[in-house]
Write a protein that holds these residues in place. Structure first.
Motif, short mmCIF file in Angstrom:
data_model
loop_
_atom_site.label_atom_id
_atom_site.label_comp_id
_atom_site.label_asym_id
_atom_site.label_seq_id
_atom_site.Cartn_x
_atom_site.Cartn_y
_atom_site.Cartn_z
N ALA A 1 0.82 -1.22 0.00
CA ALA A 1 0.00 0.00 0.00
C ALA A 1 0.85 1.27 0.00
N ASP A 2 2.14 1.12 0.33
CA ASP A 2 3.05 2.26 0.49
C ASP A 2 2.49 3.26 1.50
N GLU A 3 1.91 2.72 2.56
CA GLU A 3 1.36 3.55 3.63
C GLU A 3 1.24 2.70 4.89
N CYS A 4 1.60 3.30 6.02
CA CYS A 4 1.43 2.64 7.31
C CYS A 4 0.39 3.39 8.12
N LEU A 5 -0.62 2.66 8.58
CA LEU A 5 -1.62 3.24 9.49
C LEU A 5 -1.17 2.94 10.92
N LEU A 6 -1.10 3.97 11.74
CA LEU A 6 -0.65 3.80 13.12
C LEU A 6 -1.81 4.07 14.07
N VAL A 7 -2.11 3.10 14.94
CA VAL A 7 -3.16 3.23 15.94
C VAL A 7 -2.54 3.05 17.32
N GLU A 8 -3.38 3.10 18.36
CA GLU A 8 -2.84 3.02 19.72
C GLU A 8 -2.81 1.60 20.28
N GLY A 9 -3.91 0.85 20.13
CA GLY A 9 -4.05 -0.37 20.90
C GLY A 9 -4.02 -1.66 20.11
N TYR A 10 -3.86 -2.76 20.86
CA TYR A 10 -3.82 -4.09 20.26
C TYR A 10 -5.15 -4.41 19.55
N THR A 11 -6.27 -4.08 20.20
CA THR A 11 -7.57 -4.43 19.61
C THR A 11 -7.86 -3.59 18.37
N VAL B 1 -5.60 -2.85 16.13
CA VAL B 1 -4.90 -3.58 15.06
C VAL B 1 -5.68 -4.83 14.64
N THR B 2 -6.09 -5.63 15.62
CA THR B 2 -6.75 -6.89 15.29
C THR B 2 -8.10 -6.65 14.60
N SER B 3 -8.85 -5.63 15.02
CA SER B 3 -10.14 -5.33 14.40
C SER B 3 -9.97 -4.89 12.96
N LEU B 4 -8.98 -4.04 12.71
CA LEU B 4 -8.75 -3.57 11.34
C LEU B 4 -8.27 -4.71 10.44
N GLY C 1 -10.03 -6.55 6.97
CA GLY C 1 -9.29 -6.57 5.70
C GLY C 1 -8.36 -5.40 5.51
N ILE C 2 -8.21 -4.55 6.54
CA ILE C 2 -7.28 -3.41 6.48
C ILE C 2 -6.03 -3.82 7.24
N GLU C 3 -5.02 -4.29 6.51
CA GLU C 3 -3.90 -4.98 7.15
C GLU C 3 -2.63 -4.15 7.28
N ASN C 4 -2.57 -2.97 6.67
CA ASN C 4 -1.35 -2.16 6.75
C ASN C 4 -1.35 -1.28 7.99
N VAL C 5 -1.58 -1.93 9.15
CA VAL C 5 -1.76 -1.18 10.39
C VAL C 5 -0.93 -1.78 11.52
N VAL C 6 -0.33 -0.89 12.33
CA VAL C 6 0.44 -1.29 13.51
C VAL C 6 0.03 -0.40 14.67
N ALA C 7 0.42 -0.79 15.89
CA ALA C 7 0.05 -0.02 17.09
C ALA C 7 1.28 0.39 17.87
N SER C 8 1.20 1.59 18.45
CA SER C 8 2.30 2.10 19.28
C SER C 8 2.16 1.65 20.72
N GLY C 9 1.03 1.06 21.08
CA GLY C 9 0.82 0.63 22.45
C GLY C 9 0.51 1.77 23.39
N GLY C 10 0.08 2.91 22.82
CA GLY C 10 -0.32 4.04 23.66
C GLY C 10 0.82 4.88 24.18
N THR C 11 2.04 4.59 23.77
CA THR C 11 3.20 5.36 24.25
C THR C 11 3.63 6.37 23.18
N SER C 12 4.48 7.31 23.58
CA SER C 12 5.01 8.28 22.63
C SER C 12 5.85 7.57 21.57
N LEU C 13 5.73 8.03 20.34
CA LEU C 13 6.53 7.44 19.27
C LEU C 13 8.01 7.70 19.52
N THR C 14 8.82 6.70 19.23
CA THR C 14 10.27 6.85 19.38
C THR C 14 10.93 6.83 18.01
N GLN C 15 12.20 7.25 17.97
CA GLN C 15 12.93 7.28 16.71
C GLN C 15 13.10 5.86 16.15
#
Length: 675
Positions: free
Chosen positions: A258-268, A270-273, A277-291
């Motif tokens: 997709a050449d795109e990353c969707l970033l969400v907060e929680g585990y659920t 990610v699993t719901s998306l 069928g929306i699979e280009n998604v990861v979660a930060s776990g609710g913490t501040s993004l790091t380098q």
């Protein structure tokens, strides 16, 4: 480091068709295989794999390489990680060169933690699906949340029983180390007794990029104000929270495609998306993004879309890490979910199609959104507005890479309009922040060196020594490239009874005099080292060389473009005994039928007719020498035009000598030289 013996065992067992065929559907075409390229979208197959050369090449996007580089690119692994991936596939025991006792202990601990985590994931999954408590409490809870069994099994989700020591008893019965159970965060000591850390919780395994479980996130099922909603694995040799994004293993190919990353907060989320069928998604776990997390995203794409809750906390969370994202040259967009929903609940409420459309039509540029929110907070307070102007200027100063200059200028123009400030003055403010940062940097590294390091790193990351890079490097160095190809293809063959072709070539061509291209010089130095170490300099040694410059050059040389030659037409006509008219028609049909995948068939056919390797070698050497002589003639001519009368005689004699060399070399090559 992995021992040379292990690397040799891996290389001896590699089957490129077996490995690539794991990820690409291949069909045989002549002596090669063809399929749709996994690195870019295409409908007509142009991805070619040569089992005899042990390399792949896409004639659509230009990607090429060997089995190891394929795994590195496709799975986003380092060289060592790719070797271990292949070792695991071919059951090769990995031996490491001598390491310090501390490092060896850390490696042993890491391996033990992997084993314990795998056991724990299987235990919790068994509890969820195979016990009454798990089915009645854990599975029922997940189904009420809208998760189906396929999704639950895909992510390896499990259930931790309510009883205090169910897991610990089973782990100790299986003889797992109590200290490592605590290190993994699976057990804790209470009143001198080891008990389960996760109880009455849904357990989400967290995987690394290779799919191994490195930790867990455990969510409380029942409402309990005294207990935290989530418990995560404590940091250890495997689990470093700042370097992890939940769901990366499952999303990596979808992000790449997709050449795109969707970033969400929680585990659920990610699993719901994923379930929708929306699979280009990861979660930060609710913490501040790091380098490190941003760089992990950058391995797959430069386009990051952050999807957070629309409340104040969600907006604040989304703002964190913006400057670092800009420093990593990521294109960041923001989507806020409305109506006090989160991505998990919203996709279930509106469905996958409506969710995709909402994301598509509600993306906001991150910087412009930051201005909008900050100005709203500042209101009519002049001091607060001035602080916003400074904050935005400092943010834009982080966009300072050469390739991002136009992007930065666009932001300055749009930002000055939204902030109602003079564009020239705002530009000066941005430049002031850039100068301040450079000044700080200069105290650590000299300015020129810092710029050089940054540029080298940028080019390496962007190009990864692709075919396009080599085309630029070699556009004026075809003769030098031909010498390198001959060394690669024929260097280990005999020139005569006393020496190899490589030894003859390297004697005839001192690279310091005749070779200008630094990549070819590096290749020749490597080749000399191989000969000095009495290692057989066969093609695979260079195709699988750990230095990406050497291996990528070798791959590009292996796809040397062969063309129809009138000389070969005559040779073939005489050797096959065809009548002239019949031969020409057959030969024409044969040439017209050629495709990139069976170039090798042509060369095999031609080589059966006549072995002209030595003539080919001599021709390449003479062409390179002729190029050098012509260059010296031109330089000498320029010196003659500027020389004093005393110098002209020497320069004229030099000209005569060089002209004689040019005539002699041209005679050998069958060229014509105008005297």
């Amino acid at each position: 480091m992995i021992s040379p013996n292990t690397i040799q065992q891996i290389l001896s067992r590699i089957d490129i068709i077996d490995v690539v065929g794991n990820f690409v559907k291949l069909k045989r075409r002549g002596s090669n295989y063809l399929g749709n390229c996994p690195f870019h979208h295409e409908k007509t197959p142009s991805f070619t794999v040569s089992p005899s050369k042990e390399i792949f090449k896409c004639f659509g996007c230009g990607k090429s390489g060997n089995t190891i580089s394929f795994i590195m690119e496709h799975e986003k692994l380092s060289y060592v990680e790719a070797l271990k991936w292949l070792a695991n596939r071919y059951n090769v025991e990995v031996e490491e060169t001598e390491t310090s006792p501390e490092k060896k202990l850390a490696q042993q601990t890491s391996e033990s933690l992997f084993i314990i985590n795998q056991f724990a994931q299987q235990f919790y999954s068994h509890q969820l699906f195979e016990t009454d408590e798990g089915r009645n409490i854990g599975l029922e809870y997940l189904k009420e949340r809208g998760f189906n069994e396929d999704t639950i099994r895909k992510f390896g989700i499990g259930y931790a029983p309510e009883k205090r020591d169910v897991f610990v008893k089973e782990a100790l019965h299986q003889q797992y180390n109590p200290e490592l159970l605590q290190k993994a965060g699976l057990a804790v000591e209470r009143q001198g007794q080891l008990v389960d850390n996760y109880r009455d919780r849904i357990v989400f395994p967290i995987h690394n990029n290779s799919g191994k479980v490195i930790g867990f996130g455990a969510r409380l099922i029942k409402n309990n104000e005294k207990a935290p909603k989530y418990i995560n694995t404590p940091e250890n040799e495997l689990y470093v929270k700042s370097k992890i994004l939940y769901g990366t293993y499952f999303a990596r190919h979808a992000i790449d495609k997709a050449d795109e990353c969707l970033l969400v907060e929680g585990y659920t989320d990610v699993t719901s998306l994923h379930q929708a069928g929306i699979e280009n998604v990861v979660a930060s776990g609710g913490t501040s993004l790091t380098q490190d997390q941003l760089r992990l995203i950058k391995k797959y794409t430069r386009n990051l879309t952050i999807i957070y809750d629309g409340d104040a906390a969600g907006v604040k969370a989304a703002m964190r890490g913006l400057d670092m994202a800009l420093e990593e040259s990521l294109n960041v967009k923001l989507v806020l979910i409305p109506d006090k929903e989160d991505p998990d609940s919203y996709v279930k409420k509106v469905g996958a199609t409506a969710f995709r459309n909402f994301i598509l039509h509600n993306k906001k540029d991150f910087i412009l959104f930051q201005i909008e929110v900050s100005l709203k907070d500042a209101g009519t307070d002049a001091n607060k507005k001035a602080a916003v102007v400074n904050q935005i200027a400092e943010t834009l100063s982080k966009i300072d890479k050469t390739e991002d200059f136009t992007r930065q200028q666009d932001y300055i123009r749009q930002s000055s309009e939204l902030l109602h400030v003079d564009e020239t003055g705002f530009t000066n403010l941005v430049n002031k922040f850039i100068r301040n940062r450079i000044s700080i940097t200069e105290n650590k590294i000299p300015f020129d060196e810092a710029r050089s390091i940054e540029e080298n790193a940028r080019q390496a990351a962007e190009n990864n020594y692709s075919d396009q890079t080599f085309n630029l490097l070699f556009k004026d160095d075809l003769q030098e490239r031909e010498i390198a190809r001959i060394l690669l293809e024929h260097g280990y063959k005999k020139w005569d009874d006393s020496q190899l072709i490589a030894q003859h070539v390297l004697t005839e061509i001192p690279e310091e005099d005749l070779i200008d291209n630094e990549v070819i010089v590096k290749f020749i130095h490597t080749y000399k080292d191989v000969l000095a170490d009495q290692i057989k300099p066969d093609k695979n040694y260079f195709l699988y060389h750990p230095d990406p410059v050497i291996s990528t050059l070798a791959v590009s040389l292996a796809y040397f473009p062969y063309e129809e030659s009138p000389h070969w037409k005559r040779e073939l006509s005489q050797s096959t005994g065809y009548q002239k008219s019949l031969f020409e028609q057959d030969y024409k049909d044969f040439i017209n039928s050629l495709r990139p995948e069976n170039e090798e068939d042509l060369m095999s056919f031609l080589n059966m007719q006549k072995d002209t390797t030595n003539e080919e070698v001599e021709s390449a050497i003479n062409y390179l020498k002729l190029r050098k002589v012509k260059r010296l003639l031109l330089e000498n001519q320029q010196d003659l035009e500027k020389a004093s009368s005393g110098e002209q005689q020497t320069l004229f004699l030099t000209h005569v000598h060089l002209k004689q060399m040019e005539i002699e070399l041209s005679r050998k090559l069958g060229s014509v030289v105008i005297k």
